[in-house]
Scaffold this motif. Structure first.
Motif, PDB file in Angstrom:
ATOM      1  N   GLU A  59       1.091  -1.196   0.095  1.00  0.00           N
ATOM      2  CA  GLU A  59       0.017  -0.010   0.023  1.00  0.00           C
ATOM      3  C   GLU A  59       1.099   1.449   0.140  1.00  0.00           C
ATOM      4  OE1 GLU A  59      -3.337   0.335   0.159  1.00  0.00           O
ATOM      5  OE2 GLU A  59      -4.096  -1.631   0.517  1.00  0.00           O
ATOM      6  N   ASP A  60       0.367   2.151  -0.546  1.00  0.00           N
ATOM      7  CA  ASP A  60       1.015   3.704  -0.376  1.00  0.00           C
ATOM      8  C   ASP A  60       0.428   4.379   0.884  1.00  0.00           C
ATOM      9  OD1 ASP A  60       1.938   6.053  -0.450  1.00  0.00           O
ATOM     10  OD2 ASP A  60       0.841   6.721  -2.218  1.00  0.00           O
ATOM     11  N   GLY A  61       1.561   4.813   1.804  1.00  0.00           N
ATOM     12  CA  GLY A  61       1.100   5.125   2.890  1.00  0.00           C
ATOM     13  C   GLY A  61       0.187   6.365   2.719  1.00  0.00           C
ATOM     14  N   ILE A  62       0.435   7.058   1.940  1.00  0.00           N
ATOM     15  CA  ILE A  62      -0.546   8.328   1.790  1.00  0.00           C
ATOM     16  C   ILE A  62      -1.780   7.933   1.586  1.00  0.00           C
ATOM     17  CG2 ILE A  62      -1.081  10.436   0.559  1.00  0.00           C
ATOM     18  CD1 ILE A  62       1.119  10.788   2.343  1.00  0.00           C
ATOM     19  N   SER A  63      -2.102   7.115   0.799  1.00  0.00           N
ATOM     20  CA  SER A  63      -3.711   6.613   0.392  1.00  0.00           C
ATOM     21  C   SER A  63      -4.199   5.897   1.597  1.00  0.00           C
ATOM     22  CB  SER A  63      -3.411   5.602  -0.829  1.00  0.00           C
ATOM     23  OG  SER A  63      -2.960   4.199  -0.526  1.00  0.00           O
ATOM     24  N   LEU A  64      -3.380   5.461   2.579  1.00  0.00           N
ATOM     25  CA  LEU A  64      -4.005   4.865   3.860  1.00  0.00           C
ATOM     26  C   LEU A  64      -4.512   5.896   4.901  1.00  0.00           C
ATOM     27  CD1 LEU A  64      -1.554   2.109   4.870  1.00  0.00           C
ATOM     28  CD2 LEU A  64      -3.701   1.769   3.731  1.00  0.00           C
ATOM     29  N   LEU A  65      -4.028   7.088   4.901  1.00  0.00           N
ATOM     30  CA  LEU A  65      -4.552   8.239   5.501  1.00  0.00           C
ATOM     31  C   LEU A  65      -5.938   8.378   5.529  1.00  0.00           C
ATOM     32  CD1 LEU A  65      -3.413  10.259   7.674  1.00  0.00           C
ATOM     33  CD2 LEU A  65      -3.207  11.931   5.953  1.00  0.00           C
ATOM     34  N   PRO A  66      -6.498   8.523   4.559  1.00  0.00           N
ATOM     35  CA  PRO A  66      -8.062   8.944   4.611  1.00  0.00           C
ATOM     36  C   PRO A  66      -8.883   7.720   5.085  1.00  0.00           C
ATOM     37  CG  PRO A  66      -7.287   8.802   2.528  1.00  0.00           C
ATOM     38  CD  PRO A  66      -5.907   8.848   2.967  1.00  0.00           C
ATOM     39  N   ARG A  67      -8.370   6.479   4.599  1.00  0.00           N
ATOM     40  CA  ARG A  67      -9.124   5.358   5.185  1.00  0.00           C
ATOM     41  C   ARG A  67      -8.819   5.106   6.643  1.00  0.00           C
ATOM     42  NH1 ARG A  67      -7.193   0.492   1.242  1.00  0.00           N
ATOM     43  NH2 ARG A  67      -5.438   1.908   0.475  1.00  0.00           N
ATOM     44  N   ILE A  68      -7.837   5.507   7.046  1.00  0.00           N
ATOM     45  CA  ILE A  68      -7.622   5.382   8.710  1.00  0.00           C
ATOM     46  C   ILE A  68      -8.586   6.408   9.182  1.00  0.00           C
ATOM     47  CG2 ILE A  68      -6.082   5.888  10.599  1.00  0.00           C
ATOM     48  CD1 ILE A  68      -3.620   5.201   8.724  1.00  0.00           C
ATOM     49  N   GLY A  82      11.311   8.642   4.981  1.00  0.00           N
ATOM     50  CA  GLY A  82      12.642   8.875   4.618  1.00  0.00           C
ATOM     51  C   GLY A  82      12.953  10.224   4.182  1.00  0.00           C
ATOM     52  N   PHE A  83      14.509  10.750   3.725  1.00  0.00           N
ATOM     53  CA  PHE A  83      14.707  12.066   3.563  1.00  0.00           C
ATOM     54  C   PHE A  83      14.062  12.443   2.117  1.00  0.00           C
ATOM     55  CE2 PHE A  83      17.519  15.087   1.546  1.00  0.00           C
ATOM     56  CZ  PHE A  83      17.515  16.039   2.220  1.00  0.00           C
ATOM     57  N   GLY A  84      13.993  11.446   1.259  1.00  0.00           N
ATOM     58  CA  GLY A  84      13.397  11.967  -0.061  1.00  0.00           C
ATOM     59  C   GLY A  84      11.849  12.100  -0.147  1.00  0.00           C
ATOM     60  N   SER A  85      11.082  11.803   0.927  1.00  0.00           N
ATOM     61  CA  SER A  85       9.739  11.940   1.081  1.00  0.00           C
ATOM     62  C   SER A  85       9.298  13.094   2.013  1.00  0.00           C
ATOM     63  CB  SER A  85       9.160  10.677   1.426  1.00  0.00           C
ATOM     64  OG  SER A  85       9.568   9.520   0.771  1.00  0.00           O
ATOM     65  N   ILE A  86      10.094  14.054   2.576  1.00  0.00           N
ATOM     66  CA  ILE A  86       9.737  15.034   3.536  1.00  0.00           C
ATOM     67  C   ILE A  86       8.662  15.937   2.893  1.00  0.00           C
ATOM     68  CG2 ILE A  86      10.490  17.042   4.533  1.00  0.00           C
ATOM     69  CD1 ILE A  86      12.284  15.210   6.004  1.00  0.00           C
ATOM     70  N   GLU A  87       8.781  16.334   1.823  1.00  0.00           N
ATOM     71  CA  GLU A  87       7.717  17.159   0.986  1.00  0.00           C
ATOM     72  C   GLU A  87       6.364  16.308   0.935  1.00  0.00           C
ATOM     73  OE1 GLU A  87       8.502  18.803  -2.747  1.00  0.00           O
ATOM     74  OE2 GLU A  87      10.587  19.823  -2.295  1.00  0.00           O
ATOM     75  N   THR A  88       6.274  15.154   0.670  1.00  0.00           N
ATOM     76  CA  THR A  88       4.963  14.335   0.759  1.00  0.00           C
ATOM     77  C   THR A  88       4.414  14.410   2.028  1.00  0.00           C
ATOM     78  OG1 THR A  88       5.950  12.948  -1.071  1.00  0.00           O
ATOM     79  CG2 THR A  88       3.890  12.161   0.251  1.00  0.00           C
ATOM     80  N   ALA A  89       5.414  14.302   3.169  1.00  0.00           N
ATOM     81  CA  ALA A  89       5.047  14.063   4.585  1.00  0.00           C
ATOM     82  C   ALA A  89       4.428  15.643   4.958  1.00  0.00           C
ATOM     83  CB  ALA A  89       6.097  13.716   5.417  1.00  0.00           C
ATOM     84  N   VAL A  90       5.044  16.484   4.672  1.00  0.00           N
ATOM     85  CA  VAL A  90       4.283  17.752   4.835  1.00  0.00           C
ATOM     86  C   VAL A  90       3.127  18.076   4.260  1.00  0.00           C
ATOM     87  CG1 VAL A  90       4.651  20.315   4.594  1.00  0.00           C
ATOM     88  CG2 VAL A  90       6.708  19.012   5.234  1.00  0.00           C
ATOM     89  N   GLU A  91       3.030  17.538   3.274  1.00  0.00           N
ATOM     90  CA  GLU A  91       1.488  17.601   2.412  1.00  0.00           C
ATOM     91  C   GLU A  91       0.539  16.903   3.279  1.00  0.00           C
ATOM     92  OE1 GLU A  91       0.409  19.729   0.029  1.00  0.00           O
ATOM     93  OE2 GLU A  91       2.283  20.669   0.390  1.00  0.00           O
ATOM     94  N   ALA A  92       0.990  15.768   3.607  1.00  0.00           N
ATOM     95  CA  ALA A  92       0.023  14.780   4.371  1.00  0.00           C
ATOM     96  C   ALA A  92      -0.346  15.495   5.847  1.00  0.00           C
ATOM     97  CB  ALA A  92       0.796  13.452   4.827  1.00  0.00           C
ATOM     98  N   VAL A  93       0.580  16.185   6.631  1.00  0.00           N
ATOM     99  CA  VAL A  93       0.172  16.875   7.691  1.00  0.00           C
ATOM    100  C   VAL A  93      -0.690  18.024   7.407  1.00  0.00           C
ATOM    101  CG1 VAL A  93       1.162  18.691   9.551  1.00  0.00           C
ATOM    102  CG2 VAL A  93       2.428  16.442   8.770  1.00  0.00           C
ATOM    103  N   LYS A  94      -0.672  18.529   6.205  1.00  0.00           N
ATOM    104  CA  LYS A  94      -1.850  19.464   5.804  1.00  0.00           C
ATOM    105  C   LYS A  94      -3.103  18.782   5.679  1.00  0.00           C
ATOM    106  CE  LYS A  94       1.364  22.878   3.712  1.00  0.00           C
ATOM    107  NZ  LYS A  94       1.841  23.253   2.110  1.00  0.00           N
ATOM    108  N   GLU A  95      -2.976  17.718   5.189  1.00  0.00           N
ATOM    109  CA  GLU A  95      -4.279  16.796   4.850  1.00  0.00           C
ATOM    110  C   GLU A  95      -4.827  16.072   6.054  1.00  0.00           C
ATOM    111  OE1 GLU A  95      -6.060  16.709   2.071  1.00  0.00           O
ATOM    112  OE2 GLU A  95      -4.554  18.117   1.411  1.00  0.00           O
ATOM    113  N   GLY A  96      -4.202  16.473   7.311  1.00  0.00           N
ATOM    114  CA  GLY A  96      -4.758  15.799   8.695  1.00  0.00           C
ATOM    115  C   GLY A  96      -3.996  14.937   9.581  1.00  0.00           C
ATOM    116  N   ALA A  97      -2.700  14.392   8.888  1.00  0.00           N
ATOM    117  CA  ALA A  97      -1.879  13.795   9.716  1.00  0.00           C
ATOM    118  C   ALA A  97      -1.330  14.751  11.035  1.00  0.00           C
ATOM    119  CB  ALA A  97      -0.550  13.465   8.916  1.00  0.00           C
TER     120      ALA A  97
END
Length: 447
Positions: A59-68, A82-97
């Motif tokens: 699974e893609d961790g980001i896609s799991l967020l709305p299902r959780i 990981g270091f290369g996914s920081i921007e993705t993580a920051v966007e996920a925080v904006k989406e509710g993480a």
């Protein structure tokens, strides 16, 4: 309170390290190395907190967020990236993480973030419980606390409320004696009948007699009409006599007769009136000692003291300061039409360290004042009374006075230590941009 935490990561070593660290606080931790088994468990019994790797084999961790969140919107998610996914993580925080941690993970940072997320969950649940209590109108159920000391009080209320006996409440001023009296009434068979209260302090015999027993027309100058007293007005219900230790001795004799005979005479009356009330009395005095030295009638003490409930001081139930603060914050935000929703960490630390000679009533007054003065959504240190603000200076290191620069340097260092040297989280707590924090670290040689 025990929480349920999930660790979802495809690296078994990471799962084991995080699970051991998070279980140290007594929470239940389960680990998963792929998304499907985790989702099945989440649907069956939602977790409070999830540490979720962005890259999973199935699974893609980001896609799991709305299902959780769909399974349980109260679940908080902290992303592991990981270091290369920081921007993705920051966007996920904006989406509710809730936040993210970067690999290789630092256990101190993980535990600090977990504590902050679980505190948010607990406060949200407490707010929901309080709103439900307000909707129910069940003021007797609105007592707040989970500390061992207050749980003993709750257990006594549950045990004694259904039994129609007199109760004596012992506790310092501001500990919530009237709240306990109302809880006893609301859980008794008399709950559909009146609850009336009277403070016995500072009144003459004549005034107490008139208020409690009522009077007949013409009983004294100014008695132009018959008036029933509080005992009669509470027929079938509960009478709460606060500060019973302040009642004059001559009035204690009259009260004892009423309790013994279950009848009363209005002032100036000649016909006894049957009485059906439950009596709850409260005092901050040691009535046993007062009876021994002759300032309180021993026979009245025994009549009142069928069951005694001791109320703890607030400094004996410090675990309850945070939920009580949240309750008062919401109460006065609604009352003052303001949106003060949080307390900054340093202000909460000061509130948690204060001794509260005035107990819960003093905490309520402090929060009421703070909400009235607060600008924006956060109650800050400057919104607290000056004597409390002094605690933030006196307790940094216990080393007396210091320069403003030195105080700032020490506080920044302490926040960094508490967050596991997570500069992003530290900047959030300090409420400054990351660039400002970076400059301060350079200035003070902390980088």
């Amino acid at each position: 309170m025990k929480h349920r935490i999930a660790v979802v990561d495809d690296e078994t070593i990471v799962c084991n390290r995080l699970s051991r660290a998070l279980a140290k606080d007594g929470d239940a931790v389960e680990a998963f190395t792929e998304g499907r088994s985790f989702l099945a468990r989440q649907a069956e019994d939602p977790f409070d907190l999830v540490f979720l790797d962005l890259r999973l084999p199935d699974e893609d961790g980001i896609s799991l967020l709305p299902r959780i969140k769909a399974a349980s919107r109260d679940t908080e998610v902290i992303l592991v990236t990981g270091f290369g996914s920081i921007e993705t993580a920051v966007e996920a925080v904006k989406e509710g993480a809730f936040h993210y941690v970067q690999k290789p993970v630092k256990l101190a940072e993980v535990r600090s973030l977990a504590g902050a997320a679980l505190e948010r969950i607990d406060l949200r649940r407490e707010n929901a419980r309080l709103r439900e209590a307000l909707r129910d109108g069940s003021e007797g159920k609105a007592m707040i606390g989970t500390s061992p000391a207050i749980r003993k009080v709750f257990a006594m209320i549950d045990k004694v409320a259904p039994i129609d006996c007199n109760v004596l409440l012992l506790g310092a001023s501001g500990t919530g004696k009237e709240l306990v009296a109302r809880a006893l009434h609301s859980q008794s068979k008399r709950s559909d009948r009146p609850f009336v209260s009277f403070n016995c302090g500072g009144f003459t015999d004549e005034l107490i007699s008139s208020e409690l027993f009522g009077y007949e027309k013409g009983a004294f100058t100014g008695a132009a009409a018959t008036r029933i007293g509080l005992f009669e007005s509470a027929a079938g219900g509960t009478v709460f006599l606060d500060e019973i230790g302040e009642m004059p001795l001559s009035m204690q004799v009259k009260l004892l007769r009423v309790i013994q005979e279950r009848k009363l005479l209005r002032v100036g009356g000649t016909k006894p009136i049957d009485l059906d009330v439950r009596l709850i009395a409260a005092t901050n005095k040691d009535l046993k000692h007062e009876a021994a030295v002759g300032t309180f009638r021993e026979d009245l003490f025994f009549r009142l003291n069928v069951v005694t409930i001791h109320l703890p001081r607030l400094d004996e139930r410090r675990d309850d300061i945070a939920p009580l603060t949240t309750h008062f914050l919401e109460k006065y935000s609604l009352s003052f039409h303001k949106a003060v929703t949080r307390v900054e960490p340093e202000a909460m630390r000061i509130l948690g360290a204060y001794s509260y000679p005035g107990n819960v009533r003093e905490l309520e007054n402090i929060v009421e004042r703070g909400v009235a003065l607060a600008e924006g959504e956060t109650l800050r240190v400057q919104d607290l009374p000056s004597d409390l603000r002094q605690l933030s200076f006196d307790s940094i290191e216990g080393e007396g006075l210091m320069s403003l620069e030195e105080m700032e340097r020490r506080y920044i260092m302490r926040v960094l230590e508490r967050t596991g040297y997570n500069k992003g989280l530290s900047a959030q707590i300090l409420d400054v941009p990351r660039t400002t924090l970076w400059r301060k670290l350079k200035q003070y040689g902390l980088d």
